[in-house]
Motif scaffolding. Structure first.
Motif, PDB file in Angstrom:
ATOM      1  N   ALA A 193       0.811  -1.219   0.000  1.00 23.99           N
ATOM      2  CA  ALA A 193       0.000   0.000   0.000  1.00 23.99           C
ATOM      3  C   ALA A 193       0.846   1.271   0.000  1.00 23.99           C
ATOM      4  CB  ALA A 193      -0.940  -0.003   1.200  1.00 23.99           C
ATOM      5  N   GLU A 194       0.156   2.405  -0.021  1.00 22.27           N
ATOM      6  CA  GLU A 194       0.797   3.704  -0.054  1.00 22.27           C
ATOM      7  C   GLU A 194       1.240   4.171   1.328  1.00 22.27           C
ATOM      8  OE1 GLU A 194      -2.489   3.318  -3.128  1.00 22.27           O
ATOM      9  OE2 GLU A 194      -2.277   2.897  -0.973  1.00 22.27           O
ATOM     10  N   THR A 212       3.795  -1.440  -4.891  1.00 21.53           N
ATOM     11  CA  THR A 212       2.608  -1.147  -5.691  1.00 21.53           C
ATOM     12  C   THR A 212       1.940   0.163  -5.274  1.00 21.53           C
ATOM     13  OG1 THR A 212       1.526  -2.772  -4.247  1.00 21.53           O
ATOM     14  CG2 THR A 212       1.974  -3.442  -6.504  1.00 21.53           C
ATOM     15  N   GLY A 213       2.193   0.608  -4.062  1.00 21.45           N
ATOM     16  CA  GLY A 213       1.600   1.853  -3.590  1.00 21.45           C
ATOM     17  C   GLY A 213       2.421   3.096  -3.898  1.00 21.45           C
ATOM     18  N   LYS A 241      -7.089 -12.355  -8.218  1.00 20.27           N
ATOM     19  CA  LYS A 241      -7.574 -13.594  -7.610  1.00 20.27           C
ATOM     20  C   LYS A 241      -7.649 -13.456  -6.093  1.00 20.27           C
ATOM     21  CE  LYS A 241      -6.766 -18.586  -7.474  1.00 20.27           C
ATOM     22  NZ  LYS A 241      -5.896 -19.704  -7.948  1.00 20.27           N
ATOM     23  N   LEU A 242      -6.628 -12.822  -5.504  1.00 18.06           N
ATOM     24  CA  LEU A 242      -6.658 -12.591  -4.057  1.00 18.06           C
ATOM     25  C   LEU A 242      -7.843 -11.711  -3.681  1.00 18.06           C
ATOM     26  CD1 LEU A 242      -2.857 -11.886  -3.389  1.00 18.06           C
ATOM     27  CD2 LEU A 242      -4.108 -13.993  -2.885  1.00 18.06           C
ATOM     28  N   ALA A 243      -8.070 -10.674  -4.472  1.00 19.48           N
ATOM     29  CA  ALA A 243      -9.185  -9.764  -4.196  1.00 19.48           C
ATOM     30  C   ALA A 243     -10.521 -10.481  -4.260  1.00 19.48           C
ATOM     31  CB  ALA A 243      -9.148  -8.600  -5.188  1.00 19.48           C
ATOM     32  N   TRP A 253     -10.518  -3.865   1.288  1.00 21.89           N
ATOM     33  CA  TRP A 253      -9.191  -4.403   0.927  1.00 21.89           C
ATOM     34  C   TRP A 253      -9.201  -4.934  -0.500  1.00 21.89           C
ATOM     35  CZ3 TRP A 253      -8.143  -9.598  -0.237  1.00 21.89           C
ATOM     36  CH2 TRP A 253      -6.793  -9.955  -0.330  1.00 21.89           C
ATOM     37  N   SER A 254     -10.229  -5.639  -0.880  1.00 21.69           N
ATOM     38  CA  SER A 254     -10.315  -6.204  -2.226  1.00 21.69           C
ATOM     39  C   SER A 254     -10.292  -5.110  -3.292  1.00 21.69           C
ATOM     40  CB  SER A 254     -11.587  -7.039  -2.367  1.00 21.69           C
ATOM     41  OG  SER A 254     -11.539  -8.175  -1.537  1.00 21.69           O
ATOM     42  N   ALA A 255     -11.042  -4.049  -3.065  1.00 25.43           N
ATOM     43  CA  ALA A 255     -11.060  -2.949  -4.027  1.00 25.43           C
ATOM     44  C   ALA A 255      -9.687  -2.279  -4.121  1.00 25.43           C
ATOM     45  CB  ALA A 255     -12.126  -1.932  -3.627  1.00 25.43           C
ATOM     46  N   HIS A 256      -9.033  -2.165  -2.986  1.00 29.76           N
ATOM     47  CA  HIS A 256      -7.702  -1.557  -2.946  1.00 29.76           C
ATOM     48  C   HIS A 256      -6.712  -2.409  -3.746  1.00 29.76           C
ATOM     49  CE1 HIS A 256      -4.583   0.607  -0.160  1.00 29.76           C
ATOM     50  NE2 HIS A 256      -4.349   0.811  -1.439  1.00 29.76           N
ATOM     51  N   MET A 257      -6.741  -3.717  -3.546  1.00 24.35           N
ATOM     52  CA  MET A 257      -5.836  -4.615  -4.262  1.00 24.35           C
ATOM     53  C   MET A 257      -6.062  -4.538  -5.765  1.00 24.35           C
ATOM     54  SD  MET A 257      -3.826  -6.144  -2.032  1.00 24.35           S
ATOM     55  CE  MET A 257      -3.324  -7.797  -2.520  1.00 24.35           C
ATOM     56  N   ARG A 258      -7.303  -4.417  -6.181  1.00 23.44           N
ATOM     57  CA  ARG A 258      -7.590  -4.292  -7.621  1.00 23.44           C
ATOM     58  C   ARG A 258      -7.019  -2.990  -8.191  1.00 23.44           C
ATOM     59  NH1 ARG A 258     -12.750  -6.650  -6.061  1.00 23.44           N
ATOM     60  NH2 ARG A 258     -12.869  -8.792  -6.891  1.00 23.44           N
ATOM     61  N   ARG A 259      -7.137  -1.912  -7.424  1.00 25.64           N
ATOM     62  CA  ARG A 259      -6.588  -0.631  -7.910  1.00 25.64           C
ATOM     63  C   ARG A 259      -5.066  -0.709  -8.038  1.00 25.64           C
ATOM     64  NH1 ARG A 259     -10.088   1.395  -3.975  1.00 25.64           N
ATOM     65  NH2 ARG A 259      -8.336   2.018  -2.643  1.00 25.64           N
ATOM     66  N   LEU A 260      -4.445  -1.316  -7.065  1.00 20.43           N
ATOM     67  CA  LEU A 260      -2.986  -1.459  -7.118  1.00 20.43           C
ATOM     68  C   LEU A 260      -2.566  -2.283  -8.332  1.00 20.43           C
ATOM     69  CD1 LEU A 260      -2.291  -2.127  -3.328  1.00 20.43           C
ATOM     70  CD2 LEU A 260      -1.825  -0.007  -4.585  1.00 20.43           C
TER      71      LEU A 260
END
Length: 363
Positions: A193-194, A212-213, A241-243, A253-260
């Protein structure tokens, strides 16, 4: 090859990004650019030669469940070797793999000790799980155990927040990094994350894994401080897949992982364009297979890094960053020979013609 044999590598020897030679010799396991006098037992290999590839984020002795036995660790190391990876920076392992140092047929390993994570904030059975008051002591312990590196887990999901969050307060990180540097070790950190990045970089960290952040406002800070990144794009490819798996329980968290994941190429290209050092790492040994170094180089090119720079990120540049020689006169003969010019198409790396480790051809 017998122990007294001489190896002659002929064709194009890529000793550096701007240093191309016609041949080299291997005598007594070491590189020479002078033809040995009176050599009789000579074996010749032709093709395009590169220094042994580097995987700067790999885990030998670890799988998805934690430490593995020596037989499994050996298979992991052999898989990397056969793919042309002859130097590994092991970015955290709970297994003792020092026995590999005694095996001339296995890749050389630079260890970062065992991961150091916050209690209940990382993958089970991987890390020392501690609280901030103990961080300095554990960093000192792993600095002494490792080979000049220490690995922190900089962020992970906070189940109370339902999203990625920093693992350590800034003052604890600053004290721990200072202690590692006092002991002569460099520090790297897992960061998706950022939110953990500024504190880590301003505290003096040397490298960030995944990164990735890395956002536009942080890129100048990384560049100014010379902080390297190892993007592990073959691992970031698993984020969707993790998301999906965490969607119901942790939607934020899932939405964040997709954005990254979606901006991964832009992130890496932006870092490279700003002059941030970028190196090849696969993150093999957790849930990923070993032997993926060629795929990671191709991913860097897909992100927009020029092919020669992507090659350097796993050869000349990576070895210099880790303090290990390439194809210099007198260096250990660790090299890979290919059918075609990898500068023209990095996909050539997926099919080594010959792997030479410690001066011996791997048959």
């Amino acid at each position: 090859m017998s122990d007294g044999a001489v190896l002659h590598v002929k064709g194009r020897v890529l000793a550096g990004p701007d240093d191309v030679r016609d041949e080299l010799w291997v005598v007594g396991g070491r590189i020479s650019y002078d033809r040995p006098a009176g050599a009789r037992d000579v074996r010749t290999v032709t093709g395009w030669a590169l220094p042994g590839l580097v995987d700067a984020h790999c885990h030998v002795g670890l799988d998805a469940h934690g430490p593995v036995d020596a037989e499994t660790a050996e298979k992991q190391a052999l898989t990397d070797r056969d793919a042309g990876t002859l130097l590994v920076r092991d970015a955290g392992s709970p297994s003792d793999t020092r026995w590999i140092d005694d095996r001339a047929d296995l890749p050389k390993i630079i260890r970062a000790g065992r991961h150091i994570a916050r209690t209940r904030r990382y993958i089970r059975n991987y890390a020392w799980e501690i609280e901030p008051d103990d961080l300095v002591a554990y960093v000192a312990q792993e600095a002494r155990r490792g080979d000049g590196w220490v690995k922190l887990v900089g962020d992970w999901i906070d189940r109370d927040l339902g999203d990625l969050a920093p693992c350590w307060p800034r003052e604890a990180v600053a004290a721990a990094i200072a202690e590692a540097h006092r002991l002569g070790a460099r520090v790297t950190a897992h960061c998706f994350a950022e939110s953990s990045l500024r504190d880590l970089v301003e505290s003096g960290i040397d490298c960030v894994e995944h990164a990735t952040g890395l956002s536009e406002d942080l890129i100048p800070l990384f560049a100014e401080r010379g902080v390297a990144i190892v993007p592990t794009l073959v691992n970031i490819a698993t984020f969707p897949k993790l998301a999906e798996g965490g969607e119901q329980k942790f939607p934020r968290w899932s939405a964040h992982m997709r954005r990254l994941h979606e901006r991964r190429y832009d992130t890496v290209r932006g870092a490279y364009d700003a002059g941030i050092p970028v190196y090849v790492g696969t993150d093999a040994g957790g849930s990923l297979a070993h032997g993926l170094v060629a795929e990671e180089v191709a991913e860097l090119v897909a992100a927009g890094i020029p092919p020669l720079a992507a090659l350097s990120a796993t050869t000349w540049g990576a070895r210099a960053w880790l303090g290990r020689p390439g194809l210099e006169e007198g260096a250990p003969a660790d090299l890979v020979v290919y059918e075609a010019d990898p500068r023209a198409d990095v996909r050539v790396l997926a099919a080594p013609r010959r792997v030479v480790l410690n001066g011996r051809i791997i048959e």
